[in-house]
Write a protein that holds these residues in place. Structure first.
Motif, mmCIF file in Angstrom:
data_model
loop_
_atom_site.group_PDB
_atom_site.id
_atom_site.type_symbol
_atom_site.label_atom_id
_atom_site.label_comp_id
_atom_site.label_asym_id
_atom_site.label_seq_id
_atom_site.Cartn_x
_atom_site.Cartn_y
_atom_site.Cartn_z
ATOM 1 N N ASP A 65 0.860 -1.186 0.000
ATOM 2 C CA ASP A 65 0.000 0.000 0.000
ATOM 3 C C ASP A 65 0.897 1.237 0.000
ATOM 4 O O ASP A 65 1.713 1.428 0.909
ATOM 5 C CB ASP A 65 -0.890 -0.028 1.245
ATOM 6 C CG ASP A 65 -1.930 1.084 1.263
ATOM 7 O OD1 ASP A 65 -1.548 2.259 1.020
ATOM 8 O OD2 ASP A 65 -3.104 0.803 1.540
ATOM 9 N N ALA A 66 0.748 2.077 -1.032
ATOM 10 C CA ALA A 66 1.632 3.242 -1.176
ATOM 11 C C ALA A 66 1.435 4.260 -0.053
ATOM 12 O O ALA A 66 2.355 5.020 0.257
ATOM 13 C CB ALA A 66 1.394 3.909 -2.532
ATOM 14 N N LYS A 67 0.270 4.257 0.570
ATOM 15 C CA LYS A 67 -0.017 5.230 1.628
ATOM 16 C C LYS A 67 0.434 4.731 2.999
ATOM 17 O O LYS A 67 1.072 5.454 3.760
ATOM 18 C CB LYS A 67 -1.512 5.551 1.658
ATOM 19 C CG LYS A 67 -1.889 6.642 2.649
ATOM 20 C CD LYS A 67 -3.372 6.967 2.549
ATOM 21 C CE LYS A 67 -3.762 8.070 3.527
ATOM 22 N NZ LYS A 67 -5.206 8.408 3.432
ATOM 23 N N THR A 68 0.115 3.483 3.327
ATOM 24 C CA THR A 68 0.419 2.960 4.659
ATOM 25 C C THR A 68 1.761 2.241 4.727
ATOM 26 O O THR A 68 2.320 2.063 5.816
ATOM 27 C CB THR A 68 -0.666 1.971 5.115
ATOM 28 O OG1 THR A 68 -0.638 0.805 4.260
ATOM 29 C CG2 THR A 68 -2.050 2.613 5.043
ATOM 30 N N GLY A 69 2.259 1.775 3.593
ATOM 31 C CA GLY A 69 3.505 1.023 3.572
ATOM 32 C C GLY A 69 3.333 -0.458 3.839
ATOM 33 O O GLY A 69 4.298 -1.232 3.771
ATOM 34 N N LEU A 70 2.103 -0.907 4.143
ATOM 35 C CA LEU A 70 1.860 -2.298 4.502
ATOM 36 C C LEU A 70 1.839 -3.210 3.279
ATOM 37 O O LEU A 70 1.375 -2.821 2.204
ATOM 38 C CB LEU A 70 0.537 -2.424 5.255
ATOM 39 C CG LEU A 70 0.426 -1.670 6.585
ATOM 40 C CD1 LEU A 70 -0.973 -1.821 7.161
ATOM 41 C CD2 LEU A 70 1.482 -2.159 7.576
ATOM 42 N N LEU A 71 2.325 -4.424 3.450
ATOM 43 C CA LEU A 71 2.241 -5.442 2.408
ATOM 44 C C LEU A 71 0.816 -5.975 2.369
ATOM 45 O O LEU A 71 0.303 -6.474 3.379
ATOM 46 C CB LEU A 71 3.221 -6.577 2.710
ATOM 47 C CG LEU A 71 3.279 -7.748 1.722
ATOM 48 C CD1 LEU A 71 3.741 -7.287 0.351
ATOM 49 C CD2 LEU A 71 4.213 -8.843 2.251
ATOM 50 N N VAL A 72 0.154 -5.855 1.209
ATOM 51 C CA VAL A 72 -1.249 -6.247 1.124
ATOM 52 C C VAL A 72 -1.479 -7.455 0.213
ATOM 53 O O VAL A 72 -2.526 -8.087 0.282
ATOM 54 C CB VAL A 72 -2.130 -5.070 0.647
ATOM 55 C CG1 VAL A 72 -2.164 -3.965 1.702
ATOM 56 C CG2 VAL A 72 -1.646 -4.514 -0.691
ATOM 57 N N ARG A 73 -0.498 -7.762 -0.628
ATOM 58 C CA ARG A 73 -0.626 -8.956 -1.481
ATOM 59 C C ARG A 73 0.757 -9.509 -1.779
ATOM 60 O O ARG A 73 1.712 -8.770 -1.971
ATOM 61 C CB ARG A 73 -1.371 -8.663 -2.791
ATOM 62 C CG ARG A 73 -1.379 -9.862 -3.768
ATOM 63 C CD ARG A 73 -2.243 -9.611 -4.988
ATOM 64 N NE ARG A 73 -3.670 -9.613 -4.644
ATOM 65 C CZ ARG A 73 -4.649 -9.411 -5.535
ATOM 66 N NH1 ARG A 73 -4.341 -9.156 -6.799
ATOM 67 N NH2 ARG A 73 -5.911 -9.449 -5.151
ATOM 68 N N GLN A 74 0.826 -10.830 -1.806
ATOM 69 C CA GLN A 74 2.054 -11.514 -2.187
ATOM 70 C C GLN A 74 1.711 -12.562 -3.229
ATOM 71 O O GLN A 74 0.779 -13.352 -3.036
ATOM 72 C CB GLN A 74 2.686 -12.176 -0.959
ATOM 73 C CG GLN A 74 3.853 -13.101 -1.270
ATOM 74 C CD GLN A 74 4.399 -13.745 -0.016
ATOM 75 O OE1 GLN A 74 4.804 -13.059 0.918
ATOM 76 N NE2 GLN A 74 4.393 -15.076 0.034
ATOM 77 N N ARG A 75 2.434 -12.565 -4.324
ATOM 78 C CA ARG A 75 2.256 -13.608 -5.336
ATOM 79 C C ARG A 75 3.574 -14.366 -5.465
ATOM 80 O O ARG A 75 4.579 -13.810 -5.882
ATOM 81 C CB ARG A 75 1.844 -13.008 -6.686
ATOM 82 C CG ARG A 75 1.373 -14.071 -7.678
ATOM 83 C CD ARG A 75 0.720 -13.476 -8.904
ATOM 84 N NE ARG A 75 1.698 -12.854 -9.783
ATOM 85 C CZ ARG A 75 1.735 -11.576 -10.091
ATOM 86 N NH1 ARG A 75 0.838 -10.752 -9.564
ATOM 87 N NH2 ARG A 75 2.649 -11.097 -10.910
ATOM 88 N N GLU A 76 3.553 -15.610 -5.077
ATOM 89 C CA GLU A 76 4.763 -16.433 -5.081
ATOM 90 C C GLU A 76 4.684 -17.456 -6.204
ATOM 91 O O GLU A 76 3.660 -18.128 -6.372
ATOM 92 C CB GLU A 76 4.927 -17.156 -3.743
ATOM 93 C CG GLU A 76 6.110 -18.112 -3.710
ATOM 94 C CD GLU A 76 6.112 -19.002 -2.486
ATOM 95 O OE1 GLU A 76 6.934 -19.941 -2.437
ATOM 96 O OE2 GLU A 76 5.286 -18.771 -1.585
ATOM 97 N N THR A 77 5.757 -17.583 -6.968
ATOM 98 C CA THR A 77 5.849 -18.596 -8.013
ATOM 99 C C THR A 77 7.006 -19.515 -7.682
ATOM 100 O O THR A 77 8.160 -19.080 -7.586
ATOM 101 C CB THR A 77 6.080 -17.953 -9.392
ATOM 102 O OG1 THR A 77 5.054 -16.980 -9.635
ATOM 103 C CG2 THR A 77 6.037 -19.003 -10.490
ATOM 104 N N SER A 78 6.690 -20.790 -7.475
ATOM 105 C CA SER A 78 7.702 -21.772 -7.109
ATOM 106 C C SER A 78 7.237 -23.157 -7.532
ATOM 107 O O SER A 78 6.067 -23.506 -7.346
ATOM 108 C CB SER A 78 7.954 -21.746 -5.598
ATOM 109 O OG SER A 78 8.923 -22.692 -5.216
ATOM 110 N N GLY A 79 8.135 -23.935 -8.120
ATOM 111 C CA GLY A 79 7.788 -25.298 -8.531
ATOM 112 C C GLY A 79 6.655 -25.363 -9.527
ATOM 113 O O GLY A 79 5.904 -26.346 -9.555
ATOM 114 N N GLY A 80 6.507 -24.328 -10.342
ATOM 115 C CA GLY A 80 5.439 -24.307 -11.344
ATOM 116 C C GLY A 80 4.073 -23.943 -10.802
ATOM 117 O O GLY A 80 3.084 -23.962 -11.540
#
Length: 237
Positions: A169-184
């Motif tokens: 979040d550009a305003k709060t600095g908090l991580l709001v989504r994570q997209r992980e790609t591993s092992g296909g």
């Protein structure tokens, strides 16, 4: 010709402005640290325990208990499903699973891929970019975009066998989504309900996770304890 030149100049100015708006990845990470308790507290994290509950439509809910010692690169995870507990452990360069069979536990080695997944997870459960340079990961700012009506800064974090796309979040600095790609497999996790731990750092107490293999949203509720004494018996094979 004159008009064409003006258009080219305008496009160059727009591109330059867009580039100038990109924050360095380390600045974005530091904004997160400051928003969740401060870098000094995060640097002081040596161990943590986490209790998690998992639920999904048309699936049996289960609980997990996790204990991690970062200096020893050790992680213990017990998954309890219908009163049966499956225990996964990595310690140094070893990893094993304990499967309940009647009144005893059958112990088997984890594959190298399973061990690597747990070694990534011991950081992911807090923040995947912790000590990322020393862990051989490279961070690159992708840019800004809109996610669920909120402006976010996206950072790509990549290492051997894994890639993360992280949305802050550009305003709060908090991580709001994570997209992980591993092992296909691609796993997308939306994070919310940031809660302050007794130690002082804040963490997302609610996650909604979905991956391209199962394609079923899983809701995860978490509780975090930091730097409490670690029971060495947890890491005995």
């Amino acid at each position: 010709m004159k008009n064409t030149w003006k258009i080219l100049v305008a496009l160059m100015l727009i591109n330059s402005a867009s580039f100038a708006q990109k924050l360095p990845a380390d600045s974005i990470f530091n904004n997160f640290y400051q928003a969740t308790g401060g870098k000094a507290l995060w640097d002081g994290v040596k161990s943590y325990s986490m209790k998690r509950s998992y639920s999904a439509a048309a699936a049996t809910p289960y609980d997990a208990s996790v204990t991690v010692s970062l200096p020893e690169q050790s992680m213990y995870k017990s998954k309890t499903i219908m009163k049966r507990s499956f225990v996964y452990t990595v310690k140094g360069d070893q990893g094993w699973i304990k499967v309940p069979l009647g009144q005893r536990m059958d112990v088997k080695d984890l594959s190298q891929a399973e061990q690597q997944s747990m070694r990534l997870e011991m950081y992911e459960m807090l923040a995947p970019f912790i000590d990322y340079k020393n862990r051989g990961l490279i961070a690159t700012t992708v840019g800004t975009e809109t996610l669920n009506g909120v402006q976010v800064n996206q950072v790509e974090l990549q290492g051997k066998g894994v890639k993360y796309n992280l949305y802050f979040d550009a305003k709060t600095g908090l991580l709001v989504r994570q997209r992980e790609t591993s092992g296909g497999v691609e796993t997308t996790t939306d994070m919310s309900d940031y809660t302050k731990s007794a130690y002082g750092i804040s963490f997302p107490s609610k996650l909604v996770e979905i991956n391209t293999a199962d394609k079923k949203p899983v809701t995860i509720k978490s509780a975090l304890t930091v730097n409490q004494p670690v029971n060495a018996d947890l890491f005995k094979r």
